[in-house]
Design a protein around this motif. Structure first.
Motif, PDB file in Angstrom:
ATOM      1  N   PHE A   1       0.803  -1.207   0.000  1.00 17.68           N
ATOM      2  CA  PHE A   1       0.000   0.000   0.000  1.00 17.68           C
ATOM      3  C   PHE A   1       0.846   1.271   0.000  1.00 17.68           C
ATOM      4  CE2 PHE A   1      -3.286  -3.069   1.038  1.00 17.68           C
ATOM      5  CZ  PHE A   1      -4.251  -2.671   0.132  1.00 17.68           C
ATOM      6  N   GLU A   2       2.056   1.217   0.519  1.00 21.54           N
ATOM      7  CA  GLU A   2       2.949   2.365   0.387  1.00 21.54           C
ATOM      8  C   GLU A   2       3.291   2.603  -1.078  1.00 21.54           C
ATOM      9  OE1 GLU A   2       6.191   1.465   3.036  1.00 21.54           O
ATOM     10  OE2 GLU A   2       5.229   2.513   4.711  1.00 21.54           O
ATOM     11  N   GLU A   3       3.459   1.529  -1.832  1.00 18.75           N
ATOM     12  CA  GLU A   3       3.723   1.642  -3.266  1.00 18.75           C
ATOM     13  C   GLU A   3       2.513   2.248  -3.986  1.00 18.75           C
ATOM     14  OE1 GLU A   3       5.582   1.353  -7.014  1.00 18.75           O
ATOM     15  OE2 GLU A   3       6.364   1.403  -4.985  1.00 18.75           O
ATOM     16  N   ILE A   4       1.323   1.828  -3.612  1.00 19.25           N
ATOM     17  CA  ILE A   4       0.107   2.383  -4.211  1.00 19.25           C
ATOM     18  C   ILE A   4       0.010   3.881  -3.906  1.00 19.25           C
ATOM     19  CG2 ILE A   4      -2.430   2.380  -4.076  1.00 19.25           C
ATOM     20  CD1 ILE A   4      -2.197  -0.713  -3.659  1.00 19.25           C
TER      21      ILE A   4
ATOM     22  N   MET B   1       0.040   7.109  -6.552  1.00 24.53           N
ATOM     23  CA  MET B   1      -1.016   8.116  -6.588  1.00 24.53           C
ATOM     24  C   MET B   1      -0.435   9.511  -6.370  1.00 24.53           C
ATOM     25  SD  MET B   1      -4.482   6.450  -4.960  1.00 24.53           S
ATOM     26  CE  MET B   1      -3.779   5.780  -3.463  1.00 24.53           C
ATOM     27  N   ALA B   2       0.496   9.650  -5.439  1.00 23.03           N
ATOM     28  CA  ALA B   2       1.124  10.951  -5.190  1.00 23.03           C
ATOM     29  C   ALA B   2       1.901  11.415  -6.418  1.00 23.03           C
ATOM     30  CB  ALA B   2       2.038  10.869  -3.972  1.00 23.03           C
ATOM     31  N   SER B   3       2.570  10.484  -7.057  1.00 21.65           N
ATOM     32  CA  SER B   3       3.304  10.813  -8.282  1.00 21.65           C
ATOM     33  C   SER B   3       2.353  11.266  -9.383  1.00 21.65           C
ATOM     34  CB  SER B   3       4.104   9.590  -8.733  1.00 21.65           C
ATOM     35  OG  SER B   3       4.789   9.846  -9.916  1.00 21.65           O
ATOM     36  N   GLU B   4       1.219  10.595  -9.497  1.00 23.39           N
ATOM     37  CA  GLU B   4       0.224  10.980 -10.500  1.00 23.39           C
ATOM     38  C   GLU B   4      -0.303  12.383 -10.217  1.00 23.39           C
ATOM     39  OE1 GLU B   4      -3.865   9.363 -12.650  1.00 23.39           O
ATOM     40  OE2 GLU B   4      -3.084   8.282 -10.915  1.00 23.39           O
TER      41      GLU B   4
ATOM     42  N   ASN C   1      -6.255  12.135  -3.479  1.00 26.18           N
ATOM     43  CA  ASN C   1      -5.822  12.572  -2.140  1.00 26.18           C
ATOM     44  C   ASN C   1      -6.581  11.856  -1.028  1.00 26.18           C
ATOM     45  OD1 ASN C   1      -3.660  14.438  -2.483  1.00 26.18           O
ATOM     46  ND2 ASN C   1      -5.111  15.900  -3.331  1.00 26.18           N
ATOM     47  N   LYS C   2      -7.884  11.680  -1.203  1.00 31.63           N
ATOM     48  CA  LYS C   2      -8.686  10.974  -0.196  1.00 31.63           C
ATOM     49  C   LYS C   2      -8.247   9.515  -0.076  1.00 31.63           C
ATOM     50  CE  LYS C   2     -12.811  13.832  -0.388  1.00 31.63           C
ATOM     51  NZ  LYS C   2     -14.213  13.941  -0.803  1.00 31.63           N
ATOM     52  N   ASN C   3      -7.952   8.888  -1.212  1.00 29.11           N
ATOM     53  CA  ASN C   3      -7.478   7.502  -1.175  1.00 29.11           C
ATOM     54  C   ASN C   3      -6.140   7.395  -0.457  1.00 29.11           C
ATOM     55  OD1 ASN C   3      -9.605   6.101  -2.424  1.00 29.11           O
ATOM     56  ND2 ASN C   3      -8.913   6.750  -4.431  1.00 29.11           N
ATOM     57  N   ILE C   4      -5.258   8.339  -0.707  1.00 23.90           N
ATOM     58  CA  ILE C   4      -3.963   8.348  -0.004  1.00 23.90           C
ATOM     59  C   ILE C   4      -4.192   8.482   1.498  1.00 23.90           C
ATOM     60  CG2 ILE C   4      -1.847   9.679   0.378  1.00 23.90           C
ATOM     61  CD1 ILE C   4      -1.885  10.295  -2.675  1.00 23.90           C
TER      62      ILE C   4
ATOM     63  N   GLN D   1      -3.300   5.706   4.308  1.00 25.96           N
ATOM     64  CA  GLN D   1      -2.388   6.110   5.381  1.00 25.96           C
ATOM     65  C   GLN D   1      -3.024   5.847   6.755  1.00 25.96           C
ATOM     66  OE1 GLN D   1       0.173   8.927   4.233  1.00 25.96           O
ATOM     67  NE2 GLN D   1       1.450   7.849   5.683  1.00 25.96           N
ATOM     68  N   GLU D   2      -4.273   6.214   6.903  1.00 25.42           N
ATOM     69  CA  GLU D   2      -4.999   6.003   8.161  1.00 25.42           C
ATOM     70  C   GLU D   2      -5.089   4.509   8.490  1.00 25.42           C
ATOM     71  OE1 GLU D   2      -9.575   6.455   9.547  1.00 25.42           O
ATOM     72  OE2 GLU D   2      -8.705   8.210   8.544  1.00 25.42           O
ATOM     73  N   THR D   3      -5.388   3.702   7.492  1.00 24.73           N
ATOM     74  CA  THR D   3      -5.484   2.268   7.701  1.00 24.73           C
ATOM     75  C   THR D   3      -4.141   1.672   8.088  1.00 24.73           C
ATOM     76  OG1 THR D   3      -7.312   2.124   6.126  1.00 24.73           O
ATOM     77  CG2 THR D   3      -6.173   0.082   6.632  1.00 24.73           C
ATOM     78  N   LEU D   4      -3.076   2.112   7.434  1.00 28.45           N
ATOM     79  CA  LEU D   4      -1.747   1.577   7.746  1.00 28.45           C
ATOM     80  C   LEU D   4      -1.312   1.915   9.170  1.00 28.45           C
ATOM     81  CD1 LEU D   4       0.244   2.153   4.430  1.00 28.45           C
ATOM     82  CD2 LEU D   4      -0.631   0.007   5.356  1.00 28.45           C
TER      83      LEU D   4
END
Length: 147
Positions: free
Chosen positions: A94-97, A101-104, A134-137, A141-144
């Motif tokens: 999930f860090e890779e995901i 997303m941040a790169s996109e 941003n919401k998905n990130i 993050q919250e889940t991790l």
């Protein structure tokens, strides 16, 4: 170890695509998932199970180790190395995901700034999409942090 061949094939395909793994690496990784007790699988077992050369197994295990997808250990009463799934594999995945997303978002911001459009419909859709990323990130993050 008990293996379901259908689930095994699904795992090989999924993790091969998700982690961009070569076929043997994906098979090794999928096989290790069935090691529910995390006892580990030794090198010789992989050679025997997959009917692959020692060099192929060795290079694919090294690839998985370098990618932090698996860990190795040597029991005190043994000379053999055993391999198990990295217990942090969910975090790695999930860090890779999140990184993608941040790169996109960065690339889209540059493109949006370059385009400098006055089209309100386009700008609104751009902001909605960026907000979704941003919401998905944030959710990941919250889940991790709960892990």
């Amino acid at each position: 170890m008990k293996i379901d061949s259908s689930i095994f094939q699904d795992l090989v395909k999924f993790y091969g695509e998700a982690f961009h793994l070569p076929p043997l690496s994906a098979k090794i990784y999928a096989y290790l998932i069935f090691d529910f007790e995390r006892k580990g699988i030794c090198f010789d077992q992989f050679v025997e199970i997959f009917h692959a050369s020692k060099s192929s197994v060795s290079s694919n295990l090294q690839h998985l180790l370098t990618s932090n997808l698996i860990k190795d250990f040597t029991p005190i009463d043994s000379r053999k190395r055993y391999f198990v799934i990295n217990p942090n594999y969910i975090k790695i995945r999930f860090e890779e995901i999140m990184r993608k997303m941040a790169s996109e978002i960065e690339i889209l911001d540059k493109l949006h700034h370059f385009q400098n459009s006055d089209d309100e419909n386009y700008n609104e859709k751009f902001e909605i999409y960026k907000s979704l990323l941003n919401k998905n990130i944030e959710n990941i993050q919250e889940t991790l942090t709960k892990f």
